[in-house]
Design a protein around this motif. Structure first.
Motif, PDB file in Angstrom:
ATOM      1  N   ASN A  41       0.816  -1.220   0.000  1.00 30.40           N
ATOM      2  CA  ASN A  41       0.000   0.000   0.000  1.00 30.40           C
ATOM      3  C   ASN A  41       0.845   1.262   0.000  1.00 30.40           C
ATOM      4  OD1 ASN A  41       0.931  -0.216   2.590  1.00 30.40           O
ATOM      5  ND2 ASN A  41      -1.020   0.173   3.578  1.00 30.40           N
ATOM      6  N   SER A  44      -0.921   4.266  -1.057  1.00 31.95           N
ATOM      7  CA  SER A  44      -1.879   4.836  -0.111  1.00 31.95           C
ATOM      8  C   SER A  44      -1.166   5.767   0.863  1.00 31.95           C
ATOM      9  CB  SER A  44      -2.592   3.725   0.661  1.00 31.95           C
ATOM     10  OG  SER A  44      -3.349   2.916  -0.199  1.00 31.95           O
ATOM     11  N   ASP A  47       0.751   9.707  -1.634  1.00 30.04           N
ATOM     12  CA  ASP A  47      -0.276  10.044  -2.618  1.00 30.04           C
ATOM     13  C   ASP A  47       0.353  10.304  -3.985  1.00 30.04           C
ATOM     14  OD1 ASP A  47      -2.632  10.712  -3.821  1.00 30.04           O
ATOM     15  OD2 ASP A  47      -2.694  12.762  -3.045  1.00 30.04           O
ATOM     16  N   VAL A 204      -1.317   8.233  11.611  1.00 29.14           N
ATOM     17  CA  VAL A 204      -2.572   7.914  10.918  1.00 29.14           C
ATOM     18  C   VAL A 204      -3.026   9.079  10.055  1.00 29.14           C
ATOM     19  CG1 VAL A 204      -5.022   7.429  11.245  1.00 29.14           C
ATOM     20  CG2 VAL A 204      -3.314   6.197  12.605  1.00 29.14           C
ATOM     21  N   ILE A 205      -2.956  10.296  10.594  1.00 28.41           N
ATOM     22  CA  ILE A 205      -3.369  11.483   9.832  1.00 28.41           C
ATOM     23  C   ILE A 205      -2.524  11.620   8.571  1.00 28.41           C
ATOM     24  CG2 ILE A 205      -3.391  14.010   9.853  1.00 28.41           C
ATOM     25  CD1 ILE A 205      -4.088  13.805  12.873  1.00 28.41           C
ATOM     26  N   ALA A 207      -0.809   9.296   6.960  1.00 25.93           N
ATOM     27  CA  ALA A 207      -1.090   8.207   6.021  1.00 25.93           C
ATOM     28  C   ALA A 207      -2.413   8.429   5.301  1.00 25.93           C
ATOM     29  CB  ALA A 207      -1.109   6.871   6.762  1.00 25.93           C
ATOM     30  N   ASN A 208      -3.428   8.883   6.034  1.00 29.33           N
ATOM     31  CA  ASN A 208      -4.744   9.109   5.425  1.00 29.33           C
ATOM     32  C   ASN A 208      -4.706  10.228   4.396  1.00 29.33           C
ATOM     33  OD1 ASN A 208      -5.939   7.071   6.869  1.00 29.33           O
ATOM     34  ND2 ASN A 208      -6.799   8.401   8.445  1.00 29.33           N
ATOM     35  N   GLU A 209      -3.786  11.171   4.583  1.00 24.34           N
ATOM     36  CA  GLU A 209      -3.639  12.266   3.616  1.00 24.34           C
ATOM     37  C   GLU A 209      -2.665  11.917   2.492  1.00 24.34           C
ATOM     38  OE1 GLU A 209      -2.635  15.928   5.502  1.00 24.34           O
ATOM     39  OE2 GLU A 209      -4.375  15.918   6.836  1.00 24.34           O
TER      40      GLU A 209
END
Length: 221
Positions: A41, A44, A47, A204-205, A207-209
């Motif tokens: 990933n 992910s 980006d 987490v923030i 990675a999510n962005e």
């Protein structure tokens, strides 16, 4: 190579940020190779636009695994210039990615980049062992807990049999919780080369962005 015999220890996060750090510090061409076939990933955590992967070359004969073919599968992270090569994005296609194709991709990567960072699958399949064997350094990512420590000790036993132990650098993630670093070093029989303190919410923030921690939180310890 960035490797962990156990999933969930932060292997991909380390691989992505090492690639970004190398690019920032050297300004040389850096290739980040997602070799975690079937489940990787990287795209992910970082980006980047997904174009093609090695699976798209799987039906081509070896004579068509040219520089141009590999170049066509690569995408670039716009903010840093890190180049990304993936195995693909469809798990159903993963078995088509052979050891020979991955080794050819590695050879191309080394000829055309100053650094190649490989995010490997957490296991001992032929593809992973091939990637470890051709690497100049192996970053063994571990967390300070018994399961990860036991799995890493077992891997080190195998690495010594294969003559890979001199290339291994132990990286402890979430190092401020759990087993002490000195005890981990004693158990593994290797020094701890680097440690990373835990900050789960920020990880987490980021990675999510799809933004590397180094860019999202450049002053974070």
């Amino acid at each position: 190579s960035v490797f962990a015999p156990k999933g969930g220890v932060g292997k991909t996060t380390v691989a992505v940020n090492v690639a970004v750090a190398l690019r920032q510090q050297t300004r040389q061409p850096v290739l980040l190779f997602d070799a975690d076939v079937g489940v990787g990933n990287v795209t992910s955590v970082l980006d980047v636009p997904v174009r093609m992967g090695l699976a798209d070359l799987a039906d081509s004969p070896l004579s068509e695994w040219t520089d141009a073919a590999f170049e066509h599968t690569v995408t670039t992270h716009a903010e840093t210039g890190v180049r990304v090569l993936t195995w693909g994005d469809d798990p159903a296609e993963s078995e088509r990615v052979t050891v020979d194709l991955m080794l050819a991709a590695c050879r191309w990567g080394r000829l055309n980049h100053s650094y190649v960072v490989i995010d490997n699958h957490p296991g001992y399949a032929d593809r992973t062992m091939a990637m470890l064997t051709v690497s100049s350094e192996i970053f063994l990512v571990i967390t300070p807990e018994m399961g990860a420590l036991r799995n890493s000790a077992q891997f080190l036993g195998l690495a010594r049999e294969l003559g890979l132990d001199s290339m291994i650098r132990v990286i402890v993630n979430r190092a401020n919780h759990g087993i002490r670093l000195a005890d981990m070093s004693k158990t593994l029989g290797l020094p701890i080369s680097a440690s990373i303190v835990s900050n789960g919410p920020k990880a987490v923030i980021a990675a999510n962005e799809g933004k590397p921690l180094l860019l999202k939180y450049p002053r974070e310890r």
